[in-house]
Design an enzyme around this catalytic site. Structure first.
Site, short mmCIF file in Angstrom:
data_model
loop_
_atom_site.label_atom_id
_atom_site.label_comp_id
_atom_site.label_asym_id
_atom_site.label_seq_id
_atom_site.Cartn_x
_atom_site.Cartn_y
_atom_site.Cartn_z
N GLY A 1 6.49 -3.46 13.18
CA GLY A 1 7.49 -2.41 12.73
C GLY A 1 6.66 -0.89 12.20
N ARG B 1 0.86 -1.18 0.12
CA ARG B 1 -0.07 -0.02 0.19
C ARG B 1 0.83 1.23 0.04
NH1 ARG B 1 -3.76 -2.08 4.87
NH2 ARG B 1 -2.05 -3.33 5.27
N LYS C 1 32.73 26.80 1.39
CA LYS C 1 32.81 25.48 0.98
C LYS C 1 34.17 25.02 1.59
CE LYS C 1 34.68 23.22 -1.59
NZ LYS C 1 35.27 22.75 -2.89
C1 UD1 Z 1 -2.31 -5.74 11.49
C2 UD1 Z 1 -3.29 -6.59 12.18
C3 UD1 Z 1 -4.56 -5.91 12.86
C4 UD1 Z 1 -4.05 -4.57 13.47
C5 UD1 Z 1 -3.28 -3.92 12.57
C6 UD1 Z 1 -2.57 -2.79 13.57
C7 UD1 Z 1 -2.81 -8.97 11.39
C8 UD1 Z 1 -3.30 -10.54 10.56
N1 UD1 Z 1 -3.51 -7.96 11.49
O1 UD1 Z 1 -3.12 -5.45 10.08
O2 UD1 Z 1 -5.22 -6.80 13.43
O3 UD1 Z 1 -5.23 -3.98 13.71
O4 UD1 Z 1 -2.13 -4.74 12.15
O5 UD1 Z 1 -2.00 -1.88 12.90
O6 UD1 Z 1 -1.90 -9.37 12.17
N2 UD1 Z 1 4.19 -8.81 8.24
C9 UD1 Z 1 5.36 -9.63 8.40
N3 UD1 Z 1 5.19 -10.96 7.51
C10 UD1 Z 1 3.90 -10.95 6.93
C11 UD1 Z 1 2.90 -10.15 7.09
C12 UD1 Z 1 3.41 -8.92 7.77
O7 UD1 Z 1 6.41 -9.71 8.84
O8 UD1 Z 1 4.10 -12.20 6.24
C13 UD1 Z 1 4.68 -7.39 9.13
C14 UD1 Z 1 4.21 -6.48 8.36
O9 UD1 Z 1 5.88 -5.98 7.86
C15 UD1 Z 1 4.07 -5.23 9.33
C16 UD1 Z 1 3.26 -6.08 10.11
O10 UD1 Z 1 3.56 -7.30 10.08
O11 UD1 Z 1 5.05 -4.60 9.85
C17 UD1 Z 1 1.70 -5.89 10.05
O12 UD1 Z 1 1.52 -6.27 8.81
P1 UD1 Z 1 0.34 -5.27 7.80
O13 UD1 Z 1 0.25 -6.00 6.77
O14 UD1 Z 1 0.63 -3.97 8.02
O15 UD1 Z 1 -0.96 -5.97 8.58
P2 UD1 Z 1 -2.36 -4.82 9.00
O16 UD1 Z 1 -3.28 -5.32 7.84
O17 UD1 Z 1 -2.14 -3.66 9.12
CA CA Z 2 -0.19 -2.40 9.33
#
Ligand code: UD1
Ligand code: CA
Length: 450
Positions: A97, A13, A342
């Site tokens: 993160g 995104r 500089k």
């Molecule tokens: C996630 C939560 C959601 C919460 C939100 C808060 C889950 C399934 N959902 O959604 O409930 O409300 O965060 O901000 O956990 N990542 C990995 N490996 C993966 C997938 C993701 O390391 O395979 C890491 C991403 O880099 C990121 C974090 O996990 O830093 C969260 O992933 P993201 O896709 O942003 O989750 P959200 O849809 O925001």
């Molecule tokens: Ca997120």
């Protein structure tokens, strides 16, 4: 307490060539904000990397462990990739993160909540004014936690719930290791959700925090700007409480690592970036950009750009000056309008007030550099040095063709092009001698009018 930070996702995104957590906020990579908060409560931290792992690793400090998630199959899968890091007899704090607003104090509250009972896991919820994009906390009629439903999988009814999952968890290591292998990927994204691991545990503590701001997740660039605005406000408020006057916080941009002394005044439209420190009683701005500079006390910088300069006490710079890398200004130097400096050292009390370029030069004390002086430092192939010793007077519109040395107390006549060293206390004139032709204009007129 150990901590796991998930940063392996695709961050699609963001529409970026670079991993989300490496994007900078107030000069600091997003993930470093999270790490700074986490290191206040955990003694060992592991970051899970995967997508564009090398780029993420580049911004990580040396004191973190790294686990590798080869395929991005979801947040539970990401935790699984770091299972060796999880100790069955210890708690593990897990967060994402992409939540750079999280603060150490907030994490402390969460950990305290977890220790207030014998819980398998503590999850953190907040009421979000706009819950779009977050997982929703589903509770039964008695108000007991049932599960977390991701936005993508939520029904219209569930989407109306404003209590969301922040993405901060404290698990009992043993319980987490027990349920992780049981998490399925039966959802619309076909991912292994960490939120489902929570649903599989018995003693779930939902800790509801009243401050939603700390938990904003960054998924796109609109949220990136929003989060930066909040971090910037926090930085400015901290500085103001420490005794810095900021005339207009809305138009002042100060990076996380900048230090500013008491009673310094920052005027509007100013940018202080990178590893910059500013002393006490300085006046910075308006419309000034300072990057990686050391500025001592009682310095004035007005409408100017300074990068990589060391500016000592009582110096004044600007308006409209440009200080570049390697500039050192000794106490009481005056650099005026349209002056570029500089890689030059300029001694105490020396003045270069107007329309001047000083490059690769070494200038002593009490020197007067006249308007329009140019050090011709580049011969087309290499840079050469100009040395101007103490108490020299350089007349206006002088070109100093380097390498050249103007020795102590010498006087260079205005309009000179200096190509040879000038001895101490002597006058150098290097220009065509002036010739006056009496009545030349009158004679010309008479001739024309016949
Ligand atoms: C996630 C939560 C959601 C919460 C939100 C808060 C889950 C399934 N959902 O959604 O409930 O409300 O965060 O901000 O956990 N990542 C990995 N490996 C993966 C997938 C993701 O390391 O395979 C890491 C991403 O880099 C990121 C974090 O996990 O830093 C969260 O992933 P993201 O896709 O942003 O989750 P959200 O849809 O925001
Ligand atoms: Ca997120």
């Amino acid at each position: 307490m150990v901590s796991l930070i998930l940063a392996a996702g695709m961050s699609s995104r963001m529409k970026s060539k670079y991993p989300k957590v490496t994007h900078r906020l107030c000069g600091k990579p997003m993930i470093q904000w999270v790490l700074d908060a986490v290191f206040g409560v955990a003694d060992k931290v592991c970051v899970v990397v995967g997508h564009q792992a090398e780029m993420v690793k580049q911004v990580l400090p040396d004191n973190v462990d790294v686990a590798y998630q080869a395929e991005q199959l979801g947040t539970a899968h990401a935790v699984m990739s770091a299972k060796n890091f999880i100790n069955p007899t210890d708690d593990v704090l897990i967060l994402y993160g992409d939540m750079p607003l999280i603060r150490q104090e907030t994490l402390q509250k969460i950990i305290r909540a977890h220790h207030s009972g014998d819980y398998d896991v503590t999850i953190v919820s907040v009421d979000m004014a706009d819950p779009t994009g977050y997982g929703r906390i589903i509770k039964d009629d008695a108000g007991e936690f049932v599960k977390i439903v991701e936005e993508f999988d939520a029904s219209e009814e569930e989407k109306k719930i404003r209590e969301i999952n922040t993405g901060v968890y404290v698990f009992k290591g043993e319980k987490l290791l027990e349920v992780l292998p049981k998490v399925k990927h039966e959802n619309r994204k076909n991912e292994y959700y960490l939120t489902d691991a929570v649903g599989l545990l018995e003693k779930v503590n939902v800790y509801k925090d009243s401050n939603a701001e700390d938990f904003s997740g960054v998924n796109n660039r609109i949220q990136l700007a929003e989060v930066e605005r909040i971090l910037r406000r926090r930085i400015l408020e901290k500085l103001m409480l420490e005794g810095v006057t900021i005339i207009d916080p809305l138009s002042t941009y100060i990076d996380a690592n900048v230090k500013i002394g008491r009673d310094t005044v920052i005027y509007p439209m100013s940018f202080l970036e990178g590893e910059t420190s500013v002393g006490e009683d300085c006046v910075i701005g308006p419309m000034t950009r300072i990057v990686n500079c050391v500025i001592e006390d009682r310095v004035t910088v007005t409408r100017s750009e300074c990068v990589g300069a060391h500016i000592m006490c009582d110096v004044s710079v600007g308006p409209f000056s440009r200080l570049r890398e390697g500039t050192v200004l000794y106490p009481k130097v005056k650099i005026g309008n349209f002056v570029e400096v500089k890689n030059s050292k300029i001694g105490p009390n020396t003045k270069a007030q107007h329309l001047t370029y000083l490059g690769d030069s070494q200038i002593g004390e009490n020197v007067n550099v006249g308007a329009g002086t140019i050090t011709c430092n580049f011969d087309g192939k290499k840079k050469n040095q100009t040395v101007i010793e103490d108490q020299v007077f350089i007349g206006s519109n002088t070109a100093l063709v380097a390498p050249v040395r103007i020795k102590k107390g010498a006087f260079v006549a205005a309009g000179s092009t200096i190509t040879q060293d000038v001895p101490e206390w002597s006058l150098a004139i290097a220009r065509a001698r002036q010739e006056n032709k009496p009545d030349w204009v009158l004679k010309k007129k008479q001739k024309e009018e016949g």
